[in-house]
Design a protein around this motif. Structure first.
Motif, mmCIF file in Angstrom:
data_model
loop_
_atom_site.group_PDB
_atom_site.id
_atom_site.type_symbol
_atom_site.label_atom_id
_atom_site.label_comp_id
_atom_site.label_asym_id
_atom_site.label_seq_id
_atom_site.Cartn_x
_atom_site.Cartn_y
_atom_site.Cartn_z
ATOM 1 N N LEU A 77 -65.031 -10.006 55.783
ATOM 2 C CA LEU A 77 -66.044 -10.804 55.111
ATOM 3 C C LEU A 77 -66.193 -10.500 53.626
ATOM 4 O O LEU A 77 -66.685 -11.336 52.875
ATOM 5 N N GLN A 78 -65.838 -9.285 53.150
ATOM 6 C CA GLN A 78 -66.063 -8.931 51.753
ATOM 7 C C GLN A 78 -65.339 -9.868 50.786
ATOM 8 O O GLN A 78 -65.944 -10.344 49.826
ATOM 9 N N PRO A 79 -64.051 -10.181 51.025
ATOM 10 C CA PRO A 79 -63.400 -11.126 50.088
ATOM 11 C C PRO A 79 -64.066 -12.500 50.104
ATOM 12 O O PRO A 79 -64.226 -13.130 49.069
ATOM 13 N N LEU A 80 -64.434 -12.941 51.288
ATOM 14 C CA LEU A 80 -65.063 -14.267 51.370
ATOM 15 C C LEU A 80 -66.408 -14.264 50.666
ATOM 16 O O LEU A 80 -66.774 -15.235 49.977
ATOM 17 N N ALA A 81 -67.197 -13.204 50.825
ATOM 18 C CA ALA A 81 -68.513 -13.149 50.196
ATOM 19 C C ALA A 81 -68.391 -13.110 48.676
ATOM 20 O O ALA A 81 -69.170 -13.763 47.966
ATOM 21 N N GLU A 82 -67.436 -12.361 48.157
ATOM 22 C CA GLU A 82 -67.264 -12.279 46.713
ATOM 23 C C GLU A 82 -66.835 -13.625 46.128
ATOM 24 O O GLU A 82 -67.295 -14.049 45.073
ATOM 25 N N ALA A 83 -65.934 -14.312 46.849
ATOM 26 C CA ALA A 83 -65.497 -15.637 46.369
ATOM 27 C C ALA A 83 -66.653 -16.617 46.364
ATOM 28 O O ALA A 83 -66.831 -17.399 45.427
ATOM 29 N N ALA A 84 -67.452 -16.595 47.409
ATOM 30 C CA ALA A 84 -68.605 -17.499 47.471
ATOM 31 C C ALA A 84 -69.619 -17.155 46.391
ATOM 32 O O ALA A 84 -70.267 -18.037 45.812
ATOM 33 N N ARG A 85 -69.832 -15.841 46.110
ATOM 34 C CA ARG A 85 -70.793 -15.451 45.083
ATOM 35 C C ARG A 85 -70.359 -15.954 43.709
ATOM 36 O O ARG A 85 -71.165 -16.500 42.953
ATOM 37 N N ARG A 86 -69.084 -15.789 43.388
ATOM 38 C CA ARG A 86 -68.628 -16.248 42.078
ATOM 39 C C ARG A 86 -68.708 -17.781 41.960
ATOM 40 O O ARG A 86 -69.051 -18.309 40.921
ATOM 41 N N ALA A 87 -68.412 -18.490 43.060
ATOM 42 C CA ALA A 87 -68.440 -19.958 43.026
ATOM 43 C C ALA A 87 -69.865 -20.490 42.881
ATOM 44 O O ALA A 87 -70.101 -21.509 42.240
ATOM 45 N N SER A 88 -70.810 -19.787 43.474
ATOM 46 C CA SER A 88 -72.189 -20.287 43.444
ATOM 47 C C SER A 88 -72.984 -19.769 42.261
ATOM 48 O O SER A 88 -74.111 -20.202 42.032
ATOM 49 N N GLY A 89 -72.457 -18.822 41.497
ATOM 50 C CA GLY A 89 -73.170 -18.302 40.347
ATOM 51 C C GLY A 89 -74.290 -17.345 40.698
ATOM 52 O O GLY A 89 -75.187 -17.145 39.890
ATOM 53 N N LEU A 90 -74.259 -16.750 41.913
ATOM 54 C CA LEU A 90 -75.295 -15.812 42.323
ATOM 55 C C LEU A 90 -74.926 -14.399 41.895
ATOM 56 O O LEU A 90 -73.766 -14.110 41.530
ATOM 57 N N ASP A 91 -75.906 -13.513 41.970
ATOM 58 C CA ASP A 91 -75.654 -12.113 41.617
ATOM 59 C C ASP A 91 -75.159 -11.311 42.808
ATOM 60 O O ASP A 91 -74.468 -10.301 42.640
ATOM 61 N N PHE A 92 -75.510 -11.694 44.022
ATOM 62 C CA PHE A 92 -74.997 -10.969 45.198
ATOM 63 C C PHE A 92 -75.090 -11.843 46.436
ATOM 64 O O PHE A 92 -75.923 -12.743 46.521
ATOM 65 N N ILE A 93 -74.142 -11.602 47.352
ATOM 66 C CA ILE A 93 -74.155 -12.158 48.713
ATOM 67 C C ILE A 93 -73.857 -10.982 49.646
ATOM 68 O O ILE A 93 -72.786 -10.366 49.561
ATOM 69 N N ALA A 94 -74.837 -10.666 50.489
ATOM 70 C CA ALA A 94 -74.688 -9.526 51.403
ATOM 71 C C ALA A 94 -74.765 -10.014 52.833
ATOM 72 O O ALA A 94 -75.661 -10.778 53.186
ATOM 73 N N VAL A 95 -73.794 -9.549 53.665
ATOM 74 C CA VAL A 95 -73.806 -9.827 55.107
ATOM 75 C C VAL A 95 -74.217 -8.532 55.802
ATOM 76 O O VAL A 95 -73.657 -7.467 55.535
ATOM 77 N N MET A 96 -75.225 -8.628 56.671
ATOM 78 C CA MET A 96 -75.803 -7.443 57.290
ATOM 79 C C MET A 96 -75.859 -7.613 58.795
ATOM 80 O O MET A 96 -75.826 -8.733 59.327
ATOM 81 N N ASP A 97 -75.983 -6.451 59.480
ATOM 82 C CA ASP A 97 -76.225 -6.510 60.931
ATOM 83 C C ASP A 97 -77.733 -6.602 61.149
ATOM 84 O O ASP A 97 -78.510 -6.743 60.198
ATOM 85 N N LEU A 98 -78.170 -6.571 62.380
ATOM 86 C CA LEU A 98 -79.581 -6.762 62.710
ATOM 87 C C LEU A 98 -80.445 -5.612 62.200
ATOM 88 O O LEU A 98 -81.666 -5.754 62.139
ATOM 89 N N ARG A 99 -79.853 -4.476 61.843
ATOM 90 C CA ARG A 99 -80.652 -3.369 61.293
ATOM 91 C C ARG A 99 -80.782 -3.468 59.783
ATOM 92 O O ARG A 99 -81.519 -2.719 59.176
ATOM 93 N N GLY A 100 -80.044 -4.380 59.187
ATOM 94 C CA GLY A 100 -80.070 -4.521 57.742
ATOM 95 C C GLY A 100 -78.958 -3.748 57.065
ATOM 96 O O GLY A 100 -78.946 -3.672 55.839
ATOM 97 N N VAL A 101 -78.048 -3.155 57.807
ATOM 98 C CA VAL A 101 -76.935 -2.407 57.209
ATOM 99 C C VAL A 101 -75.941 -3.413 56.644
ATOM 100 O O VAL A 101 -75.522 -4.358 57.341
#
Length: 939
Positions: A77-101
């Motif tokens: 997921l890290q490459p996909l999240a970074e690509a989506a973040r740059r395309a959308s102009g956001l500062d971060f996109i984080a994928v977490m489990d149910l504990r927030g990790v």
């Protein structure tokens, strides 16, 4: 130069400029601050929306649930999240489990660390917030990730750091500063222009100088020997000089008081308050004769214009003024009569208006007598001796009149009495001294003695004639007024009577047409509703006060225990609208015998109306045929009725509309079919308001119904809706005259109707009465048709259904089952005809129809046999030749059934036959028939 600047600074214009400049600075400063705060708010809101949209999009991305459940989610997921973040102009996109990790993050050092405050997303809620904490303050959105079963298996957090949001706002500051400076410059320049114009208009004067000028103006104004009044647009006295106060004897505190509160005589008050422009008008005020001039003042500073009144004492013109005033008052009275007489098309009310308009300005008492046919709206006899009339109106300055009351029969038996003499001569007759009117005294010696003792001393009798026909008589009496009537009064009374006679004749003719239209309308409406079990019905029909329209309703019994509920409205009023309504109702009845769906029935009705309109349009003259009597607003003697027919804008004479094309275009109709077996209702509308549905719990709904176009317009198909009606519900069909009028719009009427219908525990008849009590207008301008139907369901034990296999052997089983059901219902005497009908219909459905084939028996007010199949082939009745082997089946069905027919459904057809429960006088076969053999007969 410095002197001029100093003078300008201390002038009124300079003070105004300073004040305006200060206000501009304050306003622009406040606007700039508001823009800064607004820009900050907009930037933060945009950050929230962008974050939430990106988080939702990433959380619903294909393959994300599988990647979260993979052995190494970060690698996937890290490459996909970074690509989506740059395309959308956001500062971060984080994928977490149910504990927030975190599995992914724009900062690799944060991967594997736990994010805080994500419990709402774990619970399944997407949210945005301004987060303050580590690693940085940010506007973030957190969205849950769900698997195919809808369970939350992970979280996606996106956001923009607060520092970047603040930078976006700061980037707009130069623009805001520039706009603020520009606004300040423009505001100051505008203030300068205003002050410059004010400086020119005030000629640079200061406040003290302007005060001195006003003092000089006041001194000159009050020194002249001509009265001056300035009256504002609100009828208040603004200024009165000394001469005006002397001439009119005004109180000291007259200024700023209303003209009506100055204690002036009524005629002077009316002149000052009327606002009309006059020049050298001779006016009597007390014992002074004044020459009055009234001119409007010019509007100033946006204020409405008032008026200036000048007064000159011209007492020597008193005698001339008196005659002019009398003439003016008579003209005014004639004008008032034209406006006030004939405001309605009611004969009795028009007579009352004649009596009211002449008291007290012309007579102390006025009585109006009319012929009996006129009161009924009939045509009076053109010739003859009139010896008696009915008193229709009486008005006086006092209520204790010695004259006979309204409703009494007044006789004119002495030819020399003023009333009889006026009728005989055809013009007004004057009795200046009633003490010397021996004919009048001989008419009723006891009554005339009481009248003379009461004080009646002078009389003018005027026959009311229109088109050369006598309608009645008006009598003008004087008692308290000491002056008797004279020759000028006689001419005036005759003119007044002529004007009133036209209005009375208009009302009479309208009354006649209204009665004819009501009679026609009621004769065309259903008198007795059919006996049926589907609904319990109550109805109301009320014609409009101003004229009968084309509203109508109907309840039509349909095969299969169904019922059709119909309401409609024809545009227009009068006999033509009522006749058109009858044609539409007949057409609906005829089309309903074909058992068409509502939308198809309205389509056929629309096509029929188009054809009728086209046929009739060619049969009328383009310019219309003239009415021999003239129209409803004038008669042959040239007198108009002043206000015409009043509130009603239609021609009360049927002949006046004879030349117009009697088009039906514009009629509306609502056609609904209710089935008590299925509990469903199917309806379609041609431009008519939809019904109200009252559910068993009392809730009132107005089902959405395609409005459609009115009948006769053509070009568009009609659309039907089908919905289920819960058992115990109530359907209310109505025309727009119930809810809409000049003083109430359609939506407000619907809300009031819903409140009225929501009251529980009332029968349809009680509900109909309550609706009219709540909704009825004091003077309805349109007809009202109301139809309330309580729906019923046919009990399950009165319905029997069977599915028939597509094989000939199934016929006998269905026949036996039907016979057994009849025994259970106690209808054994119908077994033979029912078995024969079932044999014929089922055999032919199997042979010539298509699956599925079903049989249904309904026990209602009659026994109904229905056989349905999936074919749309239409059966027809024919006579079989002697040598034909088949073709007699449908003929036998027609002989044994009371009624039979075919209706088409969306997926086939239903052939039905209806038999009376008593058995009736069914035809007896000459010999026992072999029912099994009948299965081989063909249609």
């Amino acid at each position: 130069m410095s002197a001029r600047l100093s003078r300008g600074a201390h002038s009124v214009a300079g003070q105004v400029f300073a004040l305006q400049a200060l206000i501009v600075v304050l306003l622009i400063t406040a606007a700039a601050l508001a823009l800064v705060f607004q820009a900050r708010y907009d930037s933060q809101r945009d950050a929230r929306n962008r974050s939430l949209a990106a988080a939702e999009a990433f959380a619903h991305a294909p393959g994300l649930p599988e990647a979260l459940l993979s052995p190494d989610p970060t690698a996937a997921l890290q490459p996909l999240a970074e690509a989506a973040r740059r395309a959308s102009g956001l500062d971060f996109i984080a994928v977490m489990d149910l504990r927030g990790v975190r599995y992914t993050d724009s900062r690799p050092e944060l991967i594997g660390k736990q994010a805080s405050d994500v419990s709402r997303a774990v619970a399944g809620e997407s949210f945005t917030q301004v987060f303050k904490g580590q690693p940085s303050d940010a506007v973030r959105a957190v969205v849950p990730v769900r698997n195919a079963d809808g369970d939350v298996i992970g979280l996606v957090a996106t956001g923009i750091e607060v520092e970047n949001v603040t930078h976006a706002v700061e980037g707009q500051l130069p623009l805001l500063v520039g706009a603020t400076a520009t606004g300040l410059l423009l505001g100051t320049a505008g203030s300068a222009l205003v002050s410059r114009r004010l400086l020119r208009q005030t000629r640079g004067l200061g406040a003290a100088e302007m005060t001195r000028m006003n003092e000089h103006h006041e001194a000159v104004l009050h020194a002249v020997r001509e009265g001056v009044l300035i009256i504002g647009n609100d009828q208040r006295l603004i200024l009165a000089n000394d001469e005006a106060r002397r001439l009119l004897d005004l109180p000291q505190d007259a200024e700023e008081r209303a003209v009506g509160d100055l204690g002036l005589d009524p005629r002077t008050t009316e002149l000052l308050a009327s606002g009309r422009v006059v020049t050298d008008h001779v006016h009597l005020a007390g014992d002074r004769l004044l020459a009055v001039n009234v001119r409007p003042t010019m509007a100033y500073a946006g204020r409405p214009a008032g008026r200036v009144v000048t007064l000159r004492d011209s007492t020597e013109l008193a005698s001339v003024s008196g005659r002019a005033e009398v003439a003016r008052s008579r003209l005014q009275l004639l004008y008032d009569a034209g406006v006030r007489i004939g405001t309605t098309l009611d004969v009795a009310r028009t007579a009352e208006e004649l009596s009211e308009v002449a008291v007290p300005r012309f007579a102390d008492f006025v009585t109006v007598e009319l012929l009996e046919p006129v009161l009924r709206g009939d045509e009076p006899s053109g010739t003859g001796v009139y010896t008696e009339m009915r008193r229709a109106a009486i008005t006086g300055i006092r209520t204790d009149s010695p004259l006979q009351p309204v409703g009494d029969l007044i006789r004119f038996e002495v030819p020399t009495a003023p009333m009889a003499a006026a009728l005989d001569a055809g013009h007004a007759v004057l009795a200046a001294d009633l003490n010397a009117a021996m004919g009048w005294r001989a008419q009723d010696s006891q009554g005339t003695r009481v009248a003379l003792e009461y004080g009646l001393h002078s009389l003018i009798s005027v026959p009311l004639q229109a088109r050369g026909v006598v309608l009645g008589m008006a009598n003008f009496w004087r008692a308290d007024t000491p002056e008797p009537f004279d020759g000028e009064d006689l001419s005036f009374a005759e003119e007044l009577g002529a004007r009133a006679a036209v209005s009375i004749d208009n009302a009479r003719r309208f009354t006649r047409e209204h009665a004819m239209a009501v009679t026609l309308q009621r004769s065309l409406l259903p008198r007795v509703l059919p006996d049926q079990s589907a609904v319990e019905v109550a109805y109301r029909y009320l014609p409009a006060t101003a004229g009968v329209g084309g509203d109508w309703f109907d309840v039509i019994q349909l095969p299969g225990a169904r019922v059709a509920l119909v309401v409609g409205d024809v545009v227009g009023h009068g006999v033509h609208a009522a006749a058109t309504m009858g044609r539409l109702r007949t057409a609906v009845h005829n089309f309903s015998t074909l058992d068409l769906p509502p939308d198809e029935l309205l389509g056929h009705l629309d096509e029929l109306i188009n054809r009728i309109d086209q046929d009739e349009a060619g049969g009328w003259r383009a310019d219309g045929a003239p009415n021999g009597d003239g129209n409803a607003r004038a008669n042959g003697d040239g007198h108009g009725s002043g206000s015409g027919s009043g509130a009603v804008g239609e021609d009360p004479e049927p002949g006046a509309a004879a030349g117009r094309t009697s088009a039906v275009t514009g009629a509306t109709c609502l056609y609904a079919v209710y089935d008590p077996v299925s509990g469903r209702c199917r309806m379609a509308s041609a431009g008519h308001p939809g019904p109200a549905l009252i559910r068993p719990d009392g809730r009132v709904e107005f089902p959405e119904l395609p409005a459609g176009i009115p009948l006769g317009v053509g070009g568009m198909p009609f659309e039907a809706v089908d919905f289920e009606v819960p058992e115990g519900s109530r359907l209310v069909l109505f025309t727009d005259g119930l809810v809409e009028d000049r003083d109430r719009d359609f939506d407000a009427g619907l809300r009031l109707l819903a409140d009225t219908l929501s009251r529980p525990g009332r029968s349809p008849d009680q509900a109909a009465s309550d609706v009219l009590d709540a909704m009825l207008f004091p003077v309805p301008s349109d007809d009202i048709a109301l139809l309330i139907a309580d729906t019923r369901r046919l009990e399950a034990d009165r319905i029997a259904e069977w599915e028939v296999p597509g094989e000939p052997s199934a016929v006998s089983r269905v026949r036996n089952a039907g016979s057994a059901q009849l025994v259970e219902w106690g209808l054994e005497h119908l077994a033979f005809p029912v078995e024969l009908i079932l044999s014929e219909l089922v055999t032919n459905a199997i042979r010539y129809g298509s699956a599925p084939v079903r049989v249904r028996l309904l026990r209602d007010r009659s026994l109904i046999c229905e056989v349905s199949d999936g074919s749309s082939t239409s059966p027809h009745l024919r006579y079989a030749a002697t040598t034909d082997e088949g073709g007699r089946g449908l003929f036998l069905v027609a002989q044994y059934a009371e009624r039979w027919g075919t209706r088409y459904t969306d997926r086939g057809k239903v052939i039905w036959a209806q038999l009376p429960l008593t058995g009736g006088a069914e035809p007896q076969p000459p010999a026992p028939l072999d029912l099994d053999a009948l299965e081989d007969m063909a249609w």
